[in-house]
Scaffold this motif. Sequence first.
Motif, PDB file in Angstrom:
ATOM      1  N   UNK A 234       0.840  -1.194   0.000  1.00  9.74           N
ATOM      2  CA  UNK A 234       0.000   0.000   0.000  1.00  9.74           C
ATOM      3  C   UNK A 234       0.878   1.248   0.000  1.00  9.74           C
ATOM      4  N   UNK A 235       0.484   2.247  -0.831  1.00 13.28           N
ATOM      5  CA  UNK A 235       1.203   3.510  -0.811  1.00 13.28           C
ATOM      6  C   UNK A 235       1.041   4.185   0.553  1.00 13.28           C
ATOM      7  N   UNK A 236       2.017   4.987   0.933  1.00 10.59           N
ATOM      8  CA  UNK A 236       1.960   5.682   2.220  1.00 10.59           C
ATOM      9  C   UNK A 236       2.339   7.146   2.024  1.00 10.59           C
ATOM     10  N   UNK A 248       7.476  10.481  10.305  1.00 10.61           N
ATOM     11  CA  UNK A 248       6.363   9.595  10.592  1.00 10.61           C
ATOM     12  C   UNK A 248       5.719   9.142   9.299  1.00 10.61           C
ATOM     13  N   UNK A 249       4.754   8.222   9.416  1.00  8.53           N
ATOM     14  CA  UNK A 249       4.057   7.690   8.251  1.00  8.53           C
ATOM     15  C   UNK A 249       2.553   7.748   8.471  1.00  8.53           C
ATOM     16  N   UNK A 250       1.824   7.926   7.363  1.00  8.54           N
ATOM     17  CA  UNK A 250       0.369   7.912   7.369  1.00  8.54           C
ATOM     18  C   UNK A 250      -0.124   6.948   6.295  1.00  8.54           C
ATOM     19  N   UNK A 251      -1.131   6.166   6.638  1.00  8.94           N
ATOM     20  CA  UNK A 251      -1.764   5.308   5.639  1.00  8.94           C
ATOM     21  C   UNK A 251      -2.771   6.111   4.833  1.00  8.94           C
ATOM     22  N   UNK A 252      -2.924   5.779   3.579  1.00 10.12           N
ATOM     23  CA  UNK A 252      -3.920   6.413   2.730  1.00 10.12           C
ATOM     24  C   UNK A 252      -5.282   5.742   2.934  1.00 10.12           C
ATOM     25  N   UNK A 253      -6.361   6.382   2.488  1.00  8.98           N
ATOM     26  CA  UNK A 253      -7.673   5.714   2.552  1.00  8.98           C
ATOM     27  C   UNK A 253      -7.645   4.390   1.804  1.00  8.98           C
ATOM     28  N   UNK A 265      -2.199   8.065  -6.529  1.00  8.69           N
ATOM     29  CA  UNK A 265      -2.908   9.105  -5.770  1.00  8.69           C
ATOM     30  C   UNK A 265      -2.133  10.423  -5.815  1.00  8.69           C
ATOM     31  N   UNK A 266      -2.828  11.493  -5.511  1.00 10.93           N
ATOM     32  CA  UNK A 266      -2.220  12.820  -5.468  1.00 10.93           C
ATOM     33  C   UNK A 266      -2.574  13.460  -4.135  1.00 10.93           C
ATOM     34  N   UNK A 267      -1.566  13.931  -3.403  1.00  6.22           N
ATOM     35  CA  UNK A 267      -1.841  14.591  -2.134  1.00  6.22           C
ATOM     36  C   UNK A 267      -1.794  16.107  -2.317  1.00  6.22           C
ATOM     37  N   UNK A 291      -8.826  14.449   8.901  1.00  7.94           N
ATOM     38  CA  UNK A 291      -9.377  15.330   9.927  1.00  7.94           C
ATOM     39  C   UNK A 291      -8.463  15.438  11.145  1.00  7.94           C
ATOM     40  N   UNK A 292      -8.933  16.181  12.152  1.00  5.84           N
ATOM     41  CA  UNK A 292      -8.132  16.418  13.346  1.00  5.84           C
ATOM     42  C   UNK A 292      -7.797  15.132  14.100  1.00  5.84           C
ATOM     43  N   UNK A 293      -8.636  14.107  13.951  1.00  4.42           N
ATOM     44  CA  UNK A 293      -8.414  12.825  14.627  1.00  4.42           C
ATOM     45  C   UNK A 293      -7.556  11.870  13.807  1.00  4.42           C
ATOM     46  N   UNK A 294      -6.921  12.409  12.759  1.00  9.51           N
ATOM     47  CA  UNK A 294      -6.063  11.593  11.894  1.00  9.51           C
ATOM     48  C   UNK A 294      -6.842  10.484  11.199  1.00  9.51           C
ATOM     49  N   UNK A 295      -8.106  10.762  10.877  1.00  3.24           N
ATOM     50  CA  UNK A 295      -8.953   9.832  10.132  1.00  3.24           C
ATOM     51  C   UNK A 295      -9.327  10.465   8.791  1.00  3.24           C
ATOM     52  N   UNK A 296      -9.363   9.646   7.759  1.00  2.72           N
ATOM     53  CA  UNK A 296      -9.740  10.134   6.440  1.00  2.72           C
ATOM     54  C   UNK A 296     -11.257  10.200   6.319  1.00  2.72           C
TER      55      UNK A 296
END
Length: 378
Positions: A234-236, A248-253, A265-267, A291-296
């Motif tokens: 999965x892309x990150x 740090x790292x974030x997962x995409x939707x 994807x494009x950020x 969002x603020x809760x780090x949720x997509x």
Amino acid sequence: MSKSARPRPPRWRRSPFLGVPEELVVEILVRLSATCLIHLKRVCRSWRTLISSPEFARYQLERSIAYSDAQIAYSGQLRRLRRIGFLPLHSLLDNPSSSAEVVCVEAERHYDIVGSCNGLLCLLVRDSRSTSVLLWNPCTGFTSEWLQTGGFIITCGFGYDHVNHKYKFFAAVKMPGSHEIVSKIFTFGVNHYWKTIENPSLLFNSLQCIIMIDLIGKSMKGTVNWLVPLANEEDVIVYIDLGRETYGELCLPQRDPDDNLGIFPVIGVLRNCLSVGFDHKKTHWALWLLNENQCWTKLAIIPYHPVFRFARLRTLYISDDDVLLLIGRNDKLYLIYLNDGRIVLPMIDSSSDEDVTPMSKGIGTRTLAVYYPSLVMV
């Protein structure tokens, strides 16, 4: 930016507004444009002191952002053309069928725009051996000292460290005469300095080559972010926290298996949130916000249109009434009205950009940034 207390102007002996409460004078002045305020500093000594204060500059910037006094700043694609253009966003959004006029400012050199933060533009100059960086406030004329990177920049990003209240520039630099790539953070200010930090393994492969899609990171809330496509995984999103100076790292939707996975994807950054867009089931384009809760959360599903089909759509701005400005196929600027699905190609008068392809026909290789005029200095 945190809310700042309303500044109190110094008491003056002869006020242009005799009998008007000091707080009201501040409220009147702060509603004016940054360009206008620069001229009003000449009215009297007390106004110059007030308008030059950091507290007033922060208050004016907050109003500028709240009332969407935004512009698109860009540099031209030809290195022999030394100018930076400014395009007011309200002229595009309010009447897209009427030509929005670009204002160009002549520059001493050709610059690439790394990014914009609080009314400051981070400008990059490249040559065959090294790169240099400086900050510029187009309203006040403020420029920082030239920053010499000591090598050729592979990737970079610019943002504001909200923890320490500092502007910082990140760069991965290829050192002269070697294959070594060093990651550095530069802190602007009176006591400016470089700091070398550890290279994150995801940003570099074993051959010391960048594997990101976007070489200039997206700045958002004290971080700089890159999309990293990973083979068979999965892309990150990899980010650097400018306050902690750590990665740090974030997962995409989660993507559907029926998506066209060949379109990366494009950020971007919308409403001061990280955004990501990608093909959805080969029939739509999905746009998400972090969002603020780090949720997509899903912002919009945009049906395919011939001008978007199989394109990597790059988002630039979204208005309060959900009009999305983006770069689509053939590098053209489009407006998408998310409430009713309309797609409009805005008219842009870029005749002041001589010998350059008109922006209505495509932005070409221009580097763009959303810019809010301000009085801020480092």
